[in-house]
Motif scaffolding. Structure first.
Motif, PDB file in Angstrom:
ATOM      1  N   PHE A 114      13.645 -15.445 -11.546  1.00  0.00           N
ATOM      2  CA  PHE A 114      13.342 -14.132 -10.979  1.00  0.00           C
ATOM      3  C   PHE A 114      14.572 -13.475 -10.360  1.00  0.00           C
ATOM      4  N   LYS A 115      15.505 -14.277  -9.921  1.00  0.00           N
ATOM      5  CA  LYS A 115      16.729 -13.724  -9.351  1.00  0.00           C
ATOM      6  C   LYS A 115      17.522 -12.935 -10.398  1.00  0.00           C
ATOM      7  N   THR A 116      17.369 -13.283 -11.663  1.00  0.00           N
ATOM      8  CA  THR A 116      18.085 -12.558 -12.722  1.00  0.00           C
ATOM      9  C   THR A 116      17.601 -11.117 -12.831  1.00  0.00           C
ATOM     10  N   PHE A 117      16.391 -10.829 -12.395  1.00  0.00           N
ATOM     11  CA  PHE A 117      15.875  -9.459 -12.438  1.00  0.00           C
ATOM     12  C   PHE A 117      16.640  -8.535 -11.495  1.00  0.00           C
ATOM     13  N   ALA A 118      17.387  -9.076 -10.572  1.00  0.00           N
ATOM     14  CA  ALA A 118      18.178  -8.255  -9.649  1.00  0.00           C
ATOM     15  C   ALA A 118      19.412  -7.672 -10.327  1.00  0.00           C
ATOM     16  N   ILE A 119      19.772  -8.193 -11.484  1.00  0.00           N
ATOM     17  CA  ILE A 119      20.921  -7.693 -12.227  1.00  0.00           C
ATOM     18  C   ILE A 119      20.411  -6.645 -13.209  1.00  0.00           C
ATOM     19  N   HIS A 120      20.896  -5.419 -13.058  1.00  0.00           N
ATOM     20  CA  HIS A 120      20.379  -4.285 -13.825  1.00  0.00           C
ATOM     21  C   HIS A 120      20.401  -4.524 -15.332  1.00  0.00           C
ATOM     22  N   SER A 121      21.505  -5.002 -15.856  1.00  0.00           N
ATOM     23  CA  SER A 121      21.621  -5.184 -17.310  1.00  0.00           C
ATOM     24  C   SER A 121      20.634  -6.228 -17.831  1.00  0.00           C
ATOM     25  N   ILE A 122      20.379  -7.261 -17.049  1.00  0.00           N
ATOM     26  CA  ILE A 122      19.423  -8.293 -17.456  1.00  0.00           C
ATOM     27  C   ILE A 122      18.000  -7.753 -17.347  1.00  0.00           C
ATOM     28  N   ALA A 123      17.711  -7.115 -16.237  1.00  0.00           N
ATOM     29  CA  ALA A 123      16.372  -6.557 -16.029  1.00  0.00           C
ATOM     30  C   ALA A 123      16.039  -5.517 -17.090  1.00  0.00           C
ATOM     31  N   GLU A 124      17.032  -4.741 -17.480  1.00  0.00           N
ATOM     32  CA  GLU A 124      16.827  -3.710 -18.498  1.00  0.00           C
ATOM     33  C   GLU A 124      16.390  -4.330 -19.835  1.00  0.00           C
ATOM     34  N   ILE A 125      17.049  -5.414 -20.230  1.00  0.00           N
ATOM     35  CA  ILE A 125      16.686  -6.092 -21.481  1.00  0.00           C
ATOM     36  C   ILE A 125      15.290  -6.699 -21.364  1.00  0.00           C
ATOM     37  N   LEU A 126      15.023  -7.372 -20.261  1.00  0.00           N
ATOM     38  CA  LEU A 126      13.723  -8.006 -20.084  1.00  0.00           C
ATOM     39  C   LEU A 126      12.589  -6.982 -20.068  1.00  0.00           C
ATOM     40  N   ASP A 127      12.834  -5.844 -19.423  1.00  0.00           N
ATOM     41  CA  ASP A 127      11.813  -4.803 -19.371  1.00  0.00           C
ATOM     42  C   ASP A 127      11.628  -4.136 -20.736  1.00  0.00           C
ATOM     43  N   LYS A 128      12.720  -3.797 -21.374  1.00  0.00           N
ATOM     44  CA  LYS A 128      12.682  -3.092 -22.656  1.00  0.00           C
ATOM     45  C   LYS A 128      11.982  -3.917 -23.743  1.00  0.00           C
ATOM     46  N   THR A 129      12.268  -5.202 -23.804  1.00  0.00           N
ATOM     47  CA  THR A 129      11.742  -6.045 -24.875  1.00  0.00           C
ATOM     48  C   THR A 129      10.353  -6.595 -24.575  1.00  0.00           C
ATOM     49  N   PHE A 180      25.043 -14.008 -19.316  1.00  0.00           N
ATOM     50  CA  PHE A 180      24.708 -15.386 -19.670  1.00  0.00           C
ATOM     51  C   PHE A 180      25.157 -16.345 -18.573  1.00  0.00           C
ATOM     52  N   LEU A 181      26.386 -16.164 -18.103  1.00  0.00           N
ATOM     53  CA  LEU A 181      26.919 -17.057 -17.071  1.00  0.00           C
ATOM     54  C   LEU A 181      26.176 -16.910 -15.749  1.00  0.00           C
ATOM     55  N   TYR A 182      25.841 -15.677 -15.386  1.00  0.00           N
ATOM     56  CA  TYR A 182      25.082 -15.462 -14.155  1.00  0.00           C
ATOM     57  C   TYR A 182      23.745 -16.201 -14.224  1.00  0.00           C
ATOM     58  N   THR A 183      23.060 -16.051 -15.349  1.00  0.00           N
ATOM     59  CA  THR A 183      21.757 -16.703 -15.504  1.00  0.00           C
ATOM     60  C   THR A 183      21.901 -18.218 -15.462  1.00  0.00           C
ATOM     61  N   LEU A 184      22.887 -18.746 -16.135  1.00  0.00           N
ATOM     62  CA  LEU A 184      23.121 -20.180 -16.112  1.00  0.00           C
ATOM     63  C   LEU A 184      23.411 -20.668 -14.690  1.00  0.00           C
ATOM     64  N   ARG A 185      24.259 -19.928 -13.984  1.00  0.00           N
ATOM     65  CA  ARG A 185      24.572 -20.317 -12.599  1.00  0.00           C
ATOM     66  C   ARG A 185      23.333 -20.310 -11.714  1.00  0.00           C
ATOM     67  N   THR A 186      22.454 -19.327 -11.901  1.00  0.00           N
ATOM     68  CA  THR A 186      21.259 -19.300 -11.048  1.00  0.00           C
ATOM     69  C   THR A 186      20.374 -20.513 -11.311  1.00  0.00           C
ATOM     70  N   PHE A 187      20.289 -20.942 -12.584  1.00  0.00           N
ATOM     71  CA  PHE A 187      19.467 -22.109 -12.894  1.00  0.00           C
ATOM     72  C   PHE A 187      20.079 -23.395 -12.365  1.00  0.00           C
ATOM     73  N   ILE A 188      21.387 -23.424 -12.216  1.00  0.00           N
ATOM     74  CA  ILE A 188      22.043 -24.624 -11.695  1.00  0.00           C
ATOM     75  C   ILE A 188      22.033 -24.642 -10.171  1.00  0.00           C
ATOM     76  N   TYR A 189      22.442 -23.547  -9.552  1.00  0.00           N
ATOM     77  CA  TYR A 189      22.660 -23.544  -8.105  1.00  0.00           C
ATOM     78  C   TYR A 189      21.463 -23.118  -7.261  1.00  0.00           C
ATOM     79  N   GLU A 190      20.638 -22.236  -7.746  1.00  0.00           N
ATOM     80  CA  GLU A 190      19.545 -21.727  -6.904  1.00  0.00           C
ATOM     81  C   GLU A 190      18.552 -22.807  -6.485  1.00  0.00           C
ATOM     82  N   PRO A 191      18.138 -23.702  -7.383  1.00  0.00           N
ATOM     83  CA  PRO A 191      17.243 -24.773  -6.917  1.00  0.00           C
ATOM     84  C   PRO A 191      17.878 -25.644  -5.826  1.00  0.00           C
ATOM     85  N   VAL A 192      19.168 -25.890  -5.935  1.00  0.00           N
ATOM     86  CA  VAL A 192      19.857 -26.683  -4.915  1.00  0.00           C
ATOM     87  C   VAL A 192      19.901 -25.920  -3.589  1.00  0.00           C
ATOM     88  N   ARG A 193      20.264 -24.647  -3.643  1.00  0.00           N
ATOM     89  CA  ARG A 193      20.307 -23.823  -2.415  1.00  0.00           C
ATOM     90  C   ARG A 193      18.945 -23.773  -1.741  1.00  0.00           C
TER      91      ARG A 193
END
Length: 98
Positions: free
Chosen positions: A6-21, A70-83
């Protein structure tokens, strides 16, 4: 894991793709749980991890996605659960003192 996604939705370019598709609305919750378990599940399951990652390529190749996204999304999956666990987890951090 879900919080990271869900944190990826805060990034406009990612949210735009997810919403559009509408991929997340229509298939994302199922795809995410299957692929995230396959990728981040038990460490001894390398073949399952590899198969789950192979399933993600065709899904993402249909869209123009920047490497930064891609890197932002990967980082969130790695670090956010730990945080999250450090901040809200019930276990105390191990003591370094003997």
């Amino acid at each position: 894991m879900v919080l990271a996604f869900f944190k990826t939705f805060a990034i406009h370019s990612i949210a735009e793709i997810l919403d559009k598709t509408k991929q997340f609305e229509n298939f994302g919750q199922i795809d995410m749980s299957i692929s995230s378990w396959g990728i981040f599940g038990k460490p001894s399951r390398f073949s399952q991890r590899k198969a789950a990652m192979k399933q993600l390529d065709p899904i993402h190749n249909e869209y123009t996605i920047s490497n930064e996204d891609f890197l932002y999304t990967l980082r969130t999956f790695i670090y956010e659960p730990v945080r999250w666990n450090v901040r809200f987890g019930w276990r105390k951090e191990p003591s370094t003192k003997n």
